[in-house]
Design a protein around this motif. Structure first.
Motif, PDB file in Angstrom:
ATOM      1  N   GLN A 196       0.817  -1.301   0.014  1.00 35.54           N
ATOM      2  CA  GLN A 196      -0.109  -0.036  -0.180  1.00 35.54           C
ATOM      3  C   GLN A 196       0.874   1.177   0.116  1.00 35.54           C
ATOM      4  O   GLN A 196       0.687   2.230  -0.686  1.00 35.54           O
ATOM      5  CB  GLN A 196      -0.818   0.030   1.065  1.00 35.54           C
TER       6      GLN A 196
ATOM      7  N   ASP B 179      -3.631  -0.512   6.234  1.00 33.64           N
ATOM      8  CA  ASP B 179      -4.505   0.973   5.715  1.00 33.64           C
ATOM      9  C   ASP B 179      -4.506   1.906   7.013  1.00 33.64           C
ATOM     10  O   ASP B 179      -4.070   2.963   7.003  1.00 33.64           O
ATOM     11  CB  ASP B 179      -5.877   0.514   5.366  1.00 33.64           C
TER      12      ASP B 179
ATOM     13  N   ALA C 108      -5.105  -6.449   5.484  1.00 28.52           N
ATOM     14  CA  ALA C 108      -5.046  -5.345   4.422  1.00 28.52           C
ATOM     15  C   ALA C 108      -5.483  -4.222   5.134  1.00 28.52           C
ATOM     16  O   ALA C 108      -5.062  -2.933   5.002  1.00 28.52           O
ATOM     17  CB  ALA C 108      -5.592  -5.814   3.152  1.00 28.52           C
ATOM     18  N   ASP C 109      -6.799  -4.199   5.955  1.00 30.19           N
ATOM     19  CA  ASP C 109      -7.190  -2.948   6.730  1.00 30.19           C
ATOM     20  C   ASP C 109      -6.365  -2.626   7.661  1.00 30.19           C
ATOM     21  O   ASP C 109      -6.337  -1.425   8.015  1.00 30.19           O
ATOM     22  CB  ASP C 109      -8.657  -3.181   6.899  1.00 30.19           C
TER      23      ASP C 109
ATOM     24  N   LEU D 113      -8.719  -5.595   1.167  1.00 32.32           N
ATOM     25  CA  LEU D 113      -8.832  -4.133   1.557  1.00 32.32           C
ATOM     26  C   LEU D 113     -10.143  -3.464   1.364  1.00 32.32           C
ATOM     27  O   LEU D 113     -10.621  -3.493   0.276  1.00 32.32           O
ATOM     28  CB  LEU D 113      -7.575  -3.219   1.045  1.00 32.32           C
TER      29      LEU D 113
END
Length: 221
Positions: free
Chosen positions: A19, A201, A197-198, A176
């Motif tokens: 990311q 983030d 993934a979150d 995500l």
């Protein structure tokens, strides 16, 4: 932004790396085994956090932020979060880098540690089942892992750096979404899981949220 990502081959570290590079950040990826790293545009540094103190200092020097996905994958890795984070903190203090974001786990606020031998029996954000069933089972199953993370949090809190601790519940490999819930200094009510993934983030987003400095951020889907 110039970022250093520690444990960039791990489940969360790899997501932070992907990311951050996709967003155009200037990224240095710190890994123990570069063969486990997918092709990346990041600068890759192979470092043993237990030994390579000078190289680690070079990796964090000038970084706007250091993001760590450290955590034991196997029994042989027990204690790596505490030892590695202590090395990171020392390197950051030596070089003057200030912003540190680390990942822990949702139950850690109720886990005893050397600096917090008598933690609360439950987290303010936990509902009935989390307080009375799931949290106790998790702490039994992951006793050594949680003890390591609790001690790691002690190191972070005592660091005098601009730190943020992310505390997710059960981690998944889902995609995500960017639509998870967060809570400051407590767990998310009814929060059972969140994707790696979150979590990545969230950790990147905290860099633009000064109100998270010196705080724990709970997160869940």
């Amino acid at each position: 932004m110039k970022l250093t990502i520690i444990a960039a081959t791990g489940g969360i570290g790899r997501q932070i790396l992907e990311q951050a590079t996709a967003a155009g950040h200037d990224v240095t990826a710190v890994v123990r085994d570069p063969s486990r790293l997918p092709r990346t545009s990041a600068r890759v540094m192979t470092i043993d956090l237990d030994k390579d103190t000078a190289t680690l200092a070079n990796a964090v020097a000038g970084a706007d932020a250091v993001l760590s996905g450290l955590g034991a994958r196997t029994k042989a890795d027990e204690g790596i979060a505490t030892r590695g984070t202590r090395a990171i903190v020392d390197a950051m203090r030596t070089t003057g880098s200030a912003r540190l974001v680390v990942v822990s786990a949702a139950p850690i606020g109720t886990v005893a540690s050397p600096d917090n031998p008598h933690p609360p029996t439950h987290d303010a954000g936990d509902g009935f089942f989390m307080r009375h069933l799931f949290s106790g089972i998790a702490k039994t199953l992951f006793r050594a892992h949680y003890a390591d993370l609790a001690a790691m949090e002690n190191v972070v809190r005592a660091s005098r750096l601009d730190w943020t601790i992310a505390r997710p519940p059960k981690l998944t490999d889902r995609a995500l979404t960017g639509t998870y819930r967060t809570a400051l200094d407590q767990n998310v009510r009814g929060g059972w899981s969140i994707s790696r993934a979150d979590v990545a983030d969230l950790m990147l987003r905290t860099l633009d949220r000064p109100e998270t400095v010196g705080h724990v951020v709970g997160a869940a889907s």
